[in-house]
Motif scaffolding. Sequence first.
Motif, mmCIF file in Angstrom:
data_model
loop_
_atom_site.group_PDB
_atom_site.id
_atom_site.type_symbol
_atom_site.label_atom_id
_atom_site.label_comp_id
_atom_site.label_asym_id
_atom_site.label_seq_id
_atom_site.Cartn_x
_atom_site.Cartn_y
_atom_site.Cartn_z
ATOM 1 N N PRO A 1 -21.046 26.917 0.447
ATOM 2 C CA PRO A 1 -22.281 26.866 -0.353
ATOM 3 C C PRO A 1 -22.675 25.473 -0.827
ATOM 4 C CG PRO A 1 -20.465 27.545 -1.735
ATOM 5 C CD PRO A 1 -19.886 27.346 -0.353
ATOM 6 N N GLU A 2 -22.047 24.429 -0.260
ATOM 7 C CA GLU A 2 -22.284 23.066 -0.742
ATOM 8 C C GLU A 2 -23.763 22.692 -0.778
ATOM 9 O OE1 GLU A 2 -17.955 22.963 0.440
ATOM 10 O OE2 GLU A 2 -19.781 23.964 1.117
ATOM 11 N N VAL A 3 -24.524 23.118 0.266
ATOM 12 C CA VAL A 3 -25.945 22.735 0.320
ATOM 13 C C VAL A 3 -26.727 23.268 -0.881
ATOM 14 C CG1 VAL A 3 -26.056 22.457 2.824
ATOM 15 C CG2 VAL A 3 -26.407 24.728 1.832
ATOM 16 N N LYS A 4 -26.234 24.318 -1.503
ATOM 17 C CA LYS A 4 -26.942 24.921 -2.637
ATOM 18 C C LYS A 4 -26.804 24.104 -3.916
ATOM 19 C CE LYS A 4 -26.732 29.672 -0.942
ATOM 20 N NZ LYS A 4 -26.393 31.082 -1.252
ATOM 21 N N ILE A 5 -25.807 23.200 -3.952
ATOM 22 C CA ILE A 5 -25.628 22.373 -5.148
ATOM 23 C C ILE A 5 -25.754 20.882 -4.823
ATOM 24 C CG2 ILE A 5 -24.222 24.090 -6.346
ATOM 25 C CD1 ILE A 5 -21.757 22.393 -5.625
ATOM 26 N N GLY A 6 -26.350 20.586 -3.663
ATOM 27 C CA GLY A 6 -26.674 19.201 -3.343
ATOM 28 C C GLY A 6 -25.535 18.350 -2.844
ATOM 29 N N VAL A 7 -24.457 18.968 -2.349
ATOM 30 C CA VAL A 7 -23.345 18.201 -1.797
ATOM 31 C C VAL A 7 -23.110 18.634 -0.346
ATOM 32 C CG1 VAL A 7 -22.287 17.779 -4.037
ATOM 33 C CG2 VAL A 7 -21.633 19.804 -2.743
ATOM 34 N N VAL A 8 -22.058 18.143 0.255
ATOM 35 C CA VAL A 8 -21.766 18.403 1.660
ATOM 36 C C VAL A 8 -20.293 18.746 1.813
ATOM 37 C CG1 VAL A 8 -21.749 17.408 4.000
ATOM 38 C CG2 VAL A 8 -23.576 16.801 2.416
ATOM 39 N N ALA A 9 -19.975 19.623 2.760
ATOM 40 C CA ALA A 9 -18.574 19.973 3.043
ATOM 41 C C ALA A 9 -17.937 18.841 3.835
ATOM 42 C CB ALA A 9 -18.511 21.291 3.815
ATOM 43 N N LEU A 10 -17.446 17.849 3.114
ATOM 44 C CA LEU A 10 -16.942 16.622 3.754
ATOM 45 C C LEU A 10 -15.424 16.583 3.895
ATOM 46 C CD1 LEU A 10 -19.033 13.580 2.480
ATOM 47 C CD2 LEU A 10 -18.881 14.476 4.797
ATOM 48 N N ALA A 11 -14.758 17.694 3.622
ATOM 49 C CA ALA A 11 -13.288 17.688 3.676
ATOM 50 C C ALA A 11 -12.756 18.096 5.039
ATOM 51 C CB ALA A 11 -12.721 18.590 2.594
ATOM 52 N N GLY A 12 -13.611 18.037 6.061
ATOM 53 C CA GLY A 12 -13.133 18.269 7.425
ATOM 54 C C GLY A 12 -13.638 19.527 8.093
ATOM 55 N N ALA A 13 -14.363 20.398 7.343
ATOM 56 C CA ALA A 13 -14.721 21.704 7.892
ATOM 57 C C ALA A 13 -15.826 21.659 8.930
ATOM 58 C CB ALA A 13 -15.138 22.649 6.764
ATOM 59 N N LEU A 14 -16.790 20.770 8.784
ATOM 60 C CA LEU A 14 -17.985 20.834 9.624
ATOM 61 C C LEU A 14 -17.656 20.671 11.112
ATOM 62 C CD1 LEU A 14 -20.544 18.899 7.400
ATOM 63 C CD2 LEU A 14 -20.172 21.361 7.574
ATOM 64 N N THR A 15 -16.928 19.644 11.449
ATOM 65 C CA THR A 15 -16.584 19.432 12.863
ATOM 66 C C THR A 15 -15.599 20.479 13.357
ATOM 67 O OG1 THR A 15 -14.937 17.819 12.095
ATOM 68 C CG2 THR A 15 -17.053 16.958 12.854
ATOM 69 N N ARG A 16 -14.664 20.880 12.512
ATOM 70 C CA ARG A 16 -13.688 21.894 12.925
ATOM 71 C C ARG A 16 -14.342 23.267 13.073
ATOM 72 N NH1 ARG A 16 -10.998 17.999 10.036
ATOM 73 N NH2 ARG A 16 -8.898 17.445 10.775
ATOM 74 N N LEU A 17 -15.246 23.590 12.168
ATOM 75 C CA LEU A 17 -15.939 24.876 12.242
ATOM 76 C C LEU A 17 -16.709 25.010 13.549
ATOM 77 C CD1 LEU A 17 -16.714 27.497 10.722
ATOM 78 C CD2 LEU A 17 -18.698 26.247 9.823
ATOM 79 N N THR A 18 -17.329 23.931 13.997
ATOM 80 C CA THR A 18 -18.085 23.953 15.253
ATOM 81 C C THR A 18 -17.191 24.346 16.414
ATOM 82 O OG1 THR A 18 -19.547 22.227 14.394
ATOM 83 C CG2 THR A 18 -19.572 22.595 16.779
ATOM 84 N N ARG A 19 -15.987 23.821 16.437
ATOM 85 C CA ARG A 19 -15.063 24.147 17.537
ATOM 86 C C ARG A 19 -14.608 25.603 17.468
ATOM 87 N NH1 ARG A 19 -13.676 20.054 20.586
ATOM 88 N NH2 ARG A 19 -13.905 17.917 19.834
ATOM 89 N N THR A 20 -14.535 26.136 16.268
ATOM 90 C CA THR A 20 -14.041 27.502 16.111
ATOM 91 C C THR A 20 -15.116 28.544 16.401
ATOM 92 O OG1 THR A 20 -12.440 26.784 14.443
ATOM 93 C CG2 THR A 20 -12.982 29.126 14.489
ATOM 94 N N VAL A 21 -16.318 28.360 15.853
ATOM 95 C CA VAL A 21 -17.345 29.412 15.946
ATOM 96 C C VAL A 21 -18.527 29.049 16.826
ATOM 97 C CG1 VAL A 21 -16.694 30.176 13.619
ATOM 98 C CG2 VAL A 21 -18.679 28.669 13.904
ATOM 99 N N GLY A 22 -18.616 27.776 17.276
ATOM 100 C CA GLY A 22 -19.761 27.347 18.061
ATOM 101 C C GLY A 22 -20.850 26.739 17.196
ATOM 102 N N LYS A 23 -21.749 25.994 17.843
ATOM 103 C CA LYS A 23 -22.777 25.236 17.110
ATOM 104 C C LYS A 23 -23.689 26.132 16.279
ATOM 105 C CE LYS A 23 -26.948 22.500 17.812
ATOM 106 N NZ LYS A 23 -27.918 21.996 18.803
ATOM 107 N N GLN A 24 -24.245 27.185 16.889
ATOM 108 C CA GLN A 24 -25.250 27.974 16.188
ATOM 109 C C GLN A 24 -24.684 28.669 14.951
ATOM 110 O OE1 GLN A 24 -25.115 27.681 19.504
ATOM 111 N NE2 GLN A 24 -27.080 26.624 19.728
#
Length: 279
Positions: free
Chosen positions: A148-171
Amino acid sequence: MSSQATKPTFTTTPLPQVADVAISFPTPSILLITLNRPKDLNCINNLGHHQLDALYRWYDNEPSLLCAILTGNGRAFCAGADLKEWNQANQENKARIQPPSGFGGLSRRSGKKPVICAVNGICFGGGCEMIINADIVVADQGAQFGLPEVKIGVVALAGALTRLTRTVGKQRAMEMALTGRTLSADEAREWGIVNRVVQKGTCVEEAIKMAGLIAANSPDSVIVSREGIKMGWEGVGAEEGTRLVMENWYSRMDGGENMKEGVRSFVEKRKPRWVSSKL
């Protein structure tokens, strides 16, 4: 804070102390870490990141421990960062620096041994970043997942964004990160974030069973197999990853006591008697 169902004997330095965490040992080879700030939904403050990092490093270096489990006390697994601390740091213009292993010492951890997350409830923000980088995830029915980071003006910068893409795909990663919406346990399983959804209140029990299956295997084989899978997940090519595993890891276990014992026990039709890994 630490407690134990059994009394394992450690050969490394003393067990690190971690505030707001209960440490126990369901068996002598399994480490159970329970986040213990239930009134704060097990949010982790800056000191907690560094103390948990020290605990995981100790775990990797302790030969008697073969698998770790992370869970939470109360209705949350972990709701993310301590926003009160974060707000105060902003007001005082203080830097908040996480260890190289990331949020809770886990969201960017490489490590040597496996970590299972037993998700007992709310798993948001940094809590979700931790489980995305865990090796295996077991969730209670009713557990909730989200970034929910986007809802409070921050970003998930602890490593999830790139790893999540590999796990679930881009969309799917885009949907999760850009909307900040909540996923149910069943949807998280469908997407590949969760291995198994179990009856509410039983995720730790199920995780202990799974950890027991891992701990029954050759510790050398578990370490090297995990490394090979991790390389593929991190983007190393299939052939290059195979070469690196063979040269850097398999060459060290080949001919070792556990490999000899495994083959010998199979021929002799008995259970193997593993020794501590020297990798």
